[in-house]
Design a protein around this motif. Structure first.
Motif, PDB file in Angstrom:
ATOM      1  N   ASP A  66      30.270   2.507  21.458  1.00 59.11           N
ATOM      2  CA  ASP A  66      31.637   2.922  21.662  1.00 59.11           C
ATOM      3  C   ASP A  66      32.300   1.635  22.158  1.00 59.11           C
ATOM      4  O   ASP A  66      32.272   1.057  23.422  1.00 59.11           O
ATOM      5  CB  ASP A  66      31.489   3.807  22.935  1.00 59.11           C
ATOM      6  CG  ASP A  66      32.538   4.433  23.450  1.00 59.11           C
ATOM      7  OD1 ASP A  66      33.543   4.435  22.645  1.00 59.11           O
ATOM      8  OD2 ASP A  66      32.459   4.977  24.623  1.00 59.11           O
ATOM      9  N   ASP A 124      31.024  -4.063  28.176  1.00 59.37           N
ATOM     10  CA  ASP A 124      31.426  -2.975  28.270  1.00 59.37           C
ATOM     11  C   ASP A 124      32.036  -2.245  27.231  1.00 59.37           C
ATOM     12  O   ASP A 124      32.862  -1.072  27.311  1.00 59.37           O
ATOM     13  CB  ASP A 124      32.622  -2.791  29.646  1.00 59.37           C
ATOM     14  CG  ASP A 124      32.015  -2.801  30.999  1.00 59.37           C
ATOM     15  OD1 ASP A 124      30.843  -2.486  31.047  1.00 59.37           O
ATOM     16  OD2 ASP A 124      32.994  -2.757  31.834  1.00 59.37           O
ATOM     17  N   VAL A 148      34.732  -3.620  25.226  1.00 57.06           N
ATOM     18  CA  VAL A 148      35.997  -3.809  25.361  1.00 57.06           C
ATOM     19  C   VAL A 148      36.400  -5.081  24.576  1.00 57.06           C
ATOM     20  O   VAL A 148      36.092  -6.183  25.599  1.00 57.06           O
ATOM     21  CB  VAL A 148      36.913  -3.575  26.727  1.00 57.06           C
ATOM     22  CG1 VAL A 148      38.501  -3.891  26.738  1.00 57.06           C
ATOM     23  CG2 VAL A 148      36.551  -2.140  27.175  1.00 57.06           C
ATOM     24  N   ALA A 158      44.065   6.178  26.768  1.00 54.44           N
ATOM     25  CA  ALA A 158      42.904   6.052  27.102  1.00 54.44           C
ATOM     26  C   ALA A 158      42.019   4.725  27.181  1.00 54.44           C
ATOM     27  O   ALA A 158      41.277   4.302  27.971  1.00 54.44           O
ATOM     28  CB  ALA A 158      42.017   7.261  26.397  1.00 54.44           C
ATOM     29  N   GLU A 159      42.409   4.082  25.917  1.00 54.38           N
ATOM     30  CA  GLU A 159      42.107   2.646  25.895  1.00 54.38           C
ATOM     31  C   GLU A 159      42.634   1.865  26.853  1.00 54.38           C
ATOM     32  O   GLU A 159      41.641   0.966  27.510  1.00 54.38           O
ATOM     33  CB  GLU A 159      42.278   2.121  24.415  1.00 54.38           C
ATOM     34  CG  GLU A 159      41.893   3.054  23.268  1.00 54.38           C
ATOM     35  CD  GLU A 159      42.470   2.696  21.724  1.00 54.38           C
ATOM     36  OE1 GLU A 159      41.544   2.308  20.744  1.00 54.38           O
ATOM     37  OE2 GLU A 159      43.578   2.004  21.795  1.00 54.38           O
ATOM     38  N   ARG A 178      40.615   2.568  29.941  1.00 54.06           N
ATOM     39  CA  ARG A 178      39.354   2.180  30.034  1.00 54.06           C
ATOM     40  C   ARG A 178      39.232   0.533  30.067  1.00 54.06           C
ATOM     41  O   ARG A 178      38.390   0.126  30.776  1.00 54.06           O
ATOM     42  CB  ARG A 178      38.627   2.470  28.755  1.00 54.06           C
ATOM     43  CG  ARG A 178      37.058   1.958  28.709  1.00 54.06           C
ATOM     44  CD  ARG A 178      36.563   2.814  27.393  1.00 54.06           C
ATOM     45  NE  ARG A 178      35.453   1.966  26.935  1.00 54.06           N
ATOM     46  CZ  ARG A 178      34.707   2.064  25.788  1.00 54.06           C
ATOM     47  NH1 ARG A 178      35.093   2.736  24.914  1.00 54.06           N
ATOM     48  NH2 ARG A 178      33.735   1.007  25.588  1.00 54.06           N
ATOM     49  N   ALA A 181      39.918  -0.198  33.837  1.00 56.30           N
ATOM     50  CA  ALA A 181      38.778   0.083  34.681  1.00 56.30           C
ATOM     51  C   ALA A 181      37.713  -1.061  34.720  1.00 56.30           C
ATOM     52  O   ALA A 181      37.087  -1.526  35.396  1.00 56.30           O
ATOM     53  CB  ALA A 181      38.145   1.380  34.347  1.00 56.30           C
ATOM     54  N   SER A 182      37.304  -1.559  33.338  1.00 55.38           N
ATOM     55  CA  SER A 182      36.350  -2.376  33.110  1.00 55.38           C
ATOM     56  C   SER A 182      36.693  -3.827  33.729  1.00 55.38           C
ATOM     57  O   SER A 182      36.126  -4.495  34.494  1.00 55.38           O
ATOM     58  CB  SER A 182      36.234  -2.714  31.676  1.00 55.38           C
ATOM     59  OG  SER A 182      35.371  -3.671  31.497  1.00 55.38           O
TER      60      SER A 182
END
Ligand code: PLP
Length: 378
Positions: A39, A337, A339, A361-362, A365, A368-369
């Motif tokens: 992912d 992660d 990314v 959403a990307e 994410r 957050a990482s």
């Protein structure tokens, strides 16, 4: 290896011997192989996160049935469409396999041993590569200071001063990659007025569609005023066609004629030409892409500021932000992660990272990482 092959680097031309290949953003497939991740989000190459427009894709699929034939090597329809879009003569348009191809054509046509190109520090990495490959020397001009309104951006006064008799080309990225900084019409116009008519001025507008400052210029309108101008545009960014490889130069027909002499005969493939023409006619999709970028760029920039990070001003679809001496470790932590962002140490910005604006959403994410990496909890 003890074979009898010669030391090939001795055989290469001088410019190529010292050349480092362009480092692209890490492809998703590579991260999958290296880390066994499934992912993954890629925010490393400033592509359009919405994907190609539906009309472009449909045109490319239709064009595929004709691919036993060579493409139109003169790109008649594409150049007509580009010319109409800019209200210029088709003779002004040089089509490229991406706009990088046009940058290389400029170098091959106007640079060579004994000649020099001027560009800014922290500017697009392709400028030094095409200059050196052509056997010419680079004059890298120190950028604006960190406390300038456009930190690390082009210092046009210093760039003017760097123009000696040996200089034949100046490269200006507006907006610039990787900083995101940009130049306003008055300053850029004054710079072009100071430039000797014998110097080719390349204004690289790869991120043109995203620029939202009303003072940001459309230099394709200035071709009449500056016969030494070459404006480059691309379908790789807002137009969502990076994988097709298509871009173009706009210039005086006399310059376009020279660029076409060094252009590879069939440099833009059949499907890319069809997709580009269809996407020019699909300005709703471009507007949608630009709107998404603006909204998400503001949001992400505010969030990075809220983490205490400095974000450079940007008119493009990416943010360059300062994380300090741990930038390489933070980049690696993001990779673990799933990314992918872009380290920019090779652009002379070791404490910074560059992130492309993705889908909501990307971006969330990524954020957050990043905040996990910063808090050491990764
Ligand atoms: C992405 C980019 C380009 C475009 O490259 P293509 O070859 O058109 O894909 C050109 N200039 C800059 C500054 C860029 O960032």
């Amino acid at each position: 290896m003890s074979d009898s092959s010669p030391l090939f680097s001795d055989l290469a031309v001088a410019g190529v011997r010292g050349l480092q290949p362009y480092q692209p953003g890490k492809p998703e497939s590579e991260l999958k192989r290296e880390y066994g991740l499934d992912d993954i989000i890629k925010l490393a190459s400033n592509e359009n996160p919405l994907g190609p427009g539906a009309r472009a894709l449909e045109a490319a699929q239709q064009a595929m049935t004709g691919t036993h034939r060579y493409p139109d090597g003169n790109g008649f329809d594409l150049r007509q469409a580009v010319a109409a879009h800019h209200e210029v003569d088709p003779e002004c348009v040089t089509m490229g396999n991406g706009s990088n191809d046009v940058l290389a054509m400029v170098a091959n046509a106007f640079l060579g041993p004994g000649r020099e190109a001027v560009f800014s520090a922290h500017a697009f990495a392709v400028y030094p590569i095409v200059t050196q490959a052509a056997g010419a020397a680079s004059r890298v001009v120190p950028a604006n200071r960190p406390n300038h309104a456009m930190p690390y951006g082009h210092d046009l006064a210093a760039m003017s001063e760097a123009v000696t008799d040996a200089v034949r080309v100046v490269f200006v990225a507006n907006p610039n990659n990787p900083t995101g900084t940009w130049l306003q019409a008055n300053d850029l116009r004054a710079f072009l007025e100071r430039l000797p008519a014998t110097v080719i001025a390349v204004i690289d507008e790869a991120y043109f569609e995203y620029a939202d400052d009303p003072e940001y210029p459309d230099t394709s309108r200035w071709l009449g005023a500056f016969p030494n101008l070459v404006v480059t545009r691309t379908f790789s960014k807002a137009y969502g066609l990076a994988g097709f490889r298509v871009g173009y130069g706009l210039s005086h027909p006399g310059i376009a004629d020279l660029l076409n002499r060094v252009r590879q005969p069939f440099n833009v493939n059949t499907m890319a030409q069809a997709a580009a023409i269809a996407s020019l006619a699909d300005q709703d999709y471009i507007q949608q892409s630009v709107n998404l970028n603006l909204e998400q760029r503001h949001w992400l920039s505010d969030e990075l500021n809220a983490l205490g990070l400095r974000v450079l001003p940007t008119a493009a679809n990416f943010l360059c932000f300062e994380v300090g001496p741990n930038a390489a470790a933070i980049y690696e932590g993001l990779l673990r992660d799933g990314v992918i962002v872009r380290p920019v140490a090779n652009y002379g910005l070791p404490g910074f990272l560059r992130v492309s604006i993705g889908l909501p959403a990307e971006n969330a994410r990524f954020l957050a990482s990043l905040s996990r990496q910063l808090s050491g909890a990764a």
